[in-house]
Design a protein around this motif. Structure first.
Motif, mmCIF file in Angstrom:
data_model
loop_
_atom_site.group_PDB
_atom_site.id
_atom_site.type_symbol
_atom_site.label_atom_id
_atom_site.label_comp_id
_atom_site.label_asym_id
_atom_site.label_seq_id
_atom_site.Cartn_x
_atom_site.Cartn_y
_atom_site.Cartn_z
ATOM 1 N N ILE A 1 -34.610 -14.404 28.255
ATOM 2 C CA ILE A 1 -33.147 -14.315 28.178
ATOM 3 C C ILE A 1 -32.782 -14.191 26.705
ATOM 4 N N VAL A 2 -32.494 -12.978 26.290
ATOM 5 C CA VAL A 2 -32.291 -12.709 24.866
ATOM 6 C C VAL A 2 -30.806 -12.728 24.520
ATOM 7 N N ASN A 3 -30.527 -12.948 23.236
ATOM 8 C CA ASN A 3 -29.159 -12.921 22.690
ATOM 9 C C ASN A 3 -28.231 -13.934 23.358
ATOM 10 N N ALA A 4 -28.802 -15.056 23.797
ATOM 11 C CA ALA A 4 -27.980 -16.052 24.499
ATOM 12 C C ALA A 4 -26.969 -16.703 23.565
ATOM 13 N N TYR A 5 -27.323 -16.877 22.294
ATOM 14 C CA TYR A 5 -26.374 -17.490 21.356
ATOM 15 C C TYR A 5 -25.142 -16.593 21.200
ATOM 16 N N GLU A 6 -25.381 -15.302 20.977
ATOM 17 C CA GLU A 6 -24.259 -14.364 20.822
ATOM 18 C C GLU A 6 -23.434 -14.295 22.101
ATOM 19 N N GLY A 7 -24.118 -14.339 23.245
ATOM 20 C CA GLY A 7 -23.402 -14.311 24.519
ATOM 21 C C GLY A 7 -22.561 -15.549 24.720
ATOM 22 N N ALA A 8 -23.127 -16.711 24.394
ATOM 23 C CA ALA A 8 -22.385 -17.965 24.551
ATOM 24 C C ALA A 8 -21.157 -18.000 23.656
ATOM 25 N N LEU A 9 -21.290 -17.442 22.456
ATOM 26 C CA LEU A 9 -20.158 -17.455 21.512
ATOM 27 C C LEU A 9 -18.922 -16.767 22.081
ATOM 28 N N ARG A 10 -19.120 -15.806 22.970
ATOM 29 C CA ARG A 10 -17.962 -15.110 23.548
ATOM 30 C C ARG A 10 -17.106 -16.041 24.398
ATOM 31 N N TYR A 11 -17.672 -17.147 24.826
ATOM 32 C CA TYR A 11 -16.938 -18.093 25.673
ATOM 33 C C TYR A 11 -16.403 -19.289 24.884
ATOM 34 N N VAL A 12 -16.611 -19.279 23.579
ATOM 35 C CA VAL A 12 -16.287 -20.446 22.762
ATOM 36 C C VAL A 12 -14.917 -20.285 22.125
ATOM 37 N N GLY A 13 -14.021 -21.251 22.385
ATOM 38 C CA GLY A 13 -12.741 -21.262 21.681
ATOM 39 C C GLY A 13 -12.865 -21.861 20.298
ATOM 40 N N ASN A 14 -13.787 -22.815 20.145
ATOM 41 C CA ASN A 14 -13.982 -23.522 18.878
ATOM 42 C C ASN A 14 -15.479 -23.499 18.560
ATOM 43 N N PRO A 15 -15.930 -22.643 17.621
ATOM 44 C CA PRO A 15 -17.372 -22.495 17.369
ATOM 45 C C PRO A 15 -18.082 -23.797 16.997
ATOM 46 N N GLU A 16 -17.343 -24.772 16.451
ATOM 47 C CA GLU A 16 -17.955 -26.066 16.135
ATOM 48 C C GLU A 16 -18.416 -26.796 17.395
ATOM 49 N N LEU A 17 -17.871 -26.390 18.534
ATOM 50 C CA LEU A 17 -18.124 -27.125 19.774
ATOM 51 C C LEU A 17 -18.891 -26.292 20.789
ATOM 52 N N ILE A 18 -19.719 -25.361 20.322
ATOM 53 C CA ILE A 18 -20.552 -24.601 21.249
ATOM 54 C C ILE A 18 -21.461 -25.568 22.006
ATOM 55 N N SER A 19 -21.561 -25.377 23.316
ATOM 56 C CA SER A 19 -22.252 -26.363 24.154
ATOM 57 C C SER A 19 -23.046 -25.672 25.258
ATOM 58 N N ARG A 20 -23.746 -26.487 26.022
ATOM 59 C CA ARG A 20 -24.510 -25.966 27.158
ATOM 60 C C ARG A 20 -23.614 -25.232 28.140
ATOM 61 N N THR A 21 -22.379 -25.685 28.293
ATOM 62 C CA THR A 21 -21.455 -25.043 29.231
ATOM 63 C C THR A 21 -21.214 -23.587 28.850
ATOM 64 N N HIS A 22 -21.096 -23.307 27.556
ATOM 65 C CA HIS A 22 -20.879 -21.926 27.113
ATOM 66 C C HIS A 22 -22.108 -21.060 27.386
ATOM 67 N N PHE A 23 -23.295 -21.627 27.167
ATOM 68 C CA PHE A 23 -24.523 -20.903 27.508
ATOM 69 C C PHE A 23 -24.582 -20.635 29.014
ATOM 70 N N ALA A 24 -24.174 -21.634 29.796
ATOM 71 C CA ALA A 24 -24.222 -21.482 31.254
ATOM 72 C C ALA A 24 -23.339 -20.327 31.711
ATOM 73 N N ARG A 25 -22.163 -20.207 31.123
ATOM 74 C CA ARG A 25 -21.263 -19.116 31.525
ATOM 75 C C ARG A 25 -21.877 -17.759 31.178
ATOM 76 N N TYR A 26 -22.542 -17.680 30.024
ATOM 77 C CA TYR A 26 -23.189 -16.411 29.668
ATOM 78 C C TYR A 26 -24.347 -16.102 30.610
ATOM 79 N N LEU A 27 -25.137 -17.083 30.986
ATOM 80 C CA LEU A 27 -26.275 -16.838 31.875
ATOM 81 C C LEU A 27 -25.820 -16.376 33.255
ATOM 82 N N VAL A 28 -24.638 -16.800 33.670
ATOM 83 C CA VAL A 28 -24.066 -16.261 34.916
ATOM 84 C C VAL A 28 -23.629 -14.815 34.694
ATOM 85 N N GLU A 29 -22.952 -14.566 33.575
ATOM 86 C CA GLU A 29 -22.460 -13.215 33.277
ATOM 87 C C GLU A 29 -23.611 -12.205 33.218
ATOM 88 N N CYS A 30 -24.725 -12.585 32.609
ATOM 89 C CA CYS A 30 -25.811 -11.617 32.432
ATOM 90 C C CYS A 30 -26.714 -11.516 33.660
#
Length: 283
Positions: free
Chosen positions: A117-146
């Motif tokens: 699963i490549v580029n997961a960090y960049e994918g998760a960032l698309r779901y982040v309103g506050n980059p300081e608070l990137i979390s597992r939830t944001h990664f989870a949303r990207y893994l569903v999207e991809c």
């Protein structure tokens, strides 16, 4: 006072929710919430907006946050309610707690890349309103999207929990720190959704004992992830430890959360509602 539609646990785009504070306030009010708190993870940046939106929708408001702590090698969440959102010691503590999330997120992305699963960090960032608070939830949303998983529950089951690819632990604040930040800022500390932690009976007893010793005063009894039997169990725990009871949906998103804002059962009448401890802090 226990028969009050209070929802004192939910999340906005300021942390890992998908709605703005204003959208959450409108949704809460539409569902009959009378007393509301926005409790973004390790963050108070949405508090002014949430308070203004609560008042615009005819609701009373309590300041809120949900602080991640490490206890017995597990992550535990402590909700703070009714504190001074500008308290410098609390703000400094929350900045330090948030600080490790970025490095952790990069490690999570590296681990996911090892299983294809490549580029997961960049994918998760698309779901982040506050980059300081990137979390597992944001990664989870990207893994569903991809297309790696069909829903966020599958993501956590397969990838983002301990022992699975993509899980990276983070060292949070201590239980003592979190409780004391909240208390020193004039608020009440509450153990969030205690049934979610995989503690032994002895570990759970130690959690409640230490929490109380540090000045903690409440526990979530009625919350979105508890069963009816767990309402009863943690109501008894509240009485055993002399803690007030809180009520909150832990709402994150219309498409993900099982329990909507304001849709929980009322607190049992025999318990002391946490908002009675905070009567002078309600805005």
């Amino acid at each position: 006072m226990s028969i009050l539609n209070a929802d004192l646990h939910c999340h906005s785009v300021v942390s890992d929710g998908t709605l703005t504070p204003e959208e959450l306030a409108a949704r809460a009010a539409a569902n009959g919430v009378e007393l509301w708190a926005l409790t973004d993870h390790d963050e108070t940046g949405g508090q002014q907006r949430a308070r203004a939106a609560a008042h615009a929708n005819g609701m009373k408001y309590l300041t809120g946050t949900e602080i991640s702590v490490t206890f017995a090698s597990q992550t535990v969440h402590i909700v703070g309610l009714g504190f001074d959102a500008e308290d410098p010691r609390m703000l400094q503590g929350l900045v330090a707690t948030r600080g490790g999330r970025g490095a952790r997120a990069m490690e999570m992305s590296d681990e996911l890349a090892k299983v294809g699963i490549v580029n997961a960090y960049e994918g998760a960032l698309r779901y982040v309103g506050n980059p300081e608070l990137i979390s597992r939830t944001h990664f989870a949303r990207y893994l569903v999207e991809c297309g790696a998983c069909k829903d966020t529950n599958e993501v956590f089951r397969r990838f983002l929990t301990e022992g699975k690819p993509g899980f990276v632990p983070h060292r949070w604040a201590s239980l003592r720190d979190a409780v004391q930040w909240i208390s020193a800022a004039g608020g009440v500390a509450v153990i969030a959704h205690p049934a979610r932690y995989k503690f032994s009976a002895n570990e759970e007893y130690a959690l409640f004992s230490e929490f109380k010793a540090h000045g903690g005063r409440g526990v979530e009894v009625i919350t979105g992830s508890h069963t009816a039997a767990e309402y009863v169990k943690y109501g008894e725990t509240a009485r055993e430890f002399g803690l007030a009871a809180s009520r909150g949906s832990d709402f994150h998103s219309p498409g993900e959360s099982h329990t909507d804002l304001g849709r929980l059962p009322y607190l049992p009448g025999a318990l002391t509602p946490v908002w009675e401890l905070l009567a002078d802090r309600i805005q």
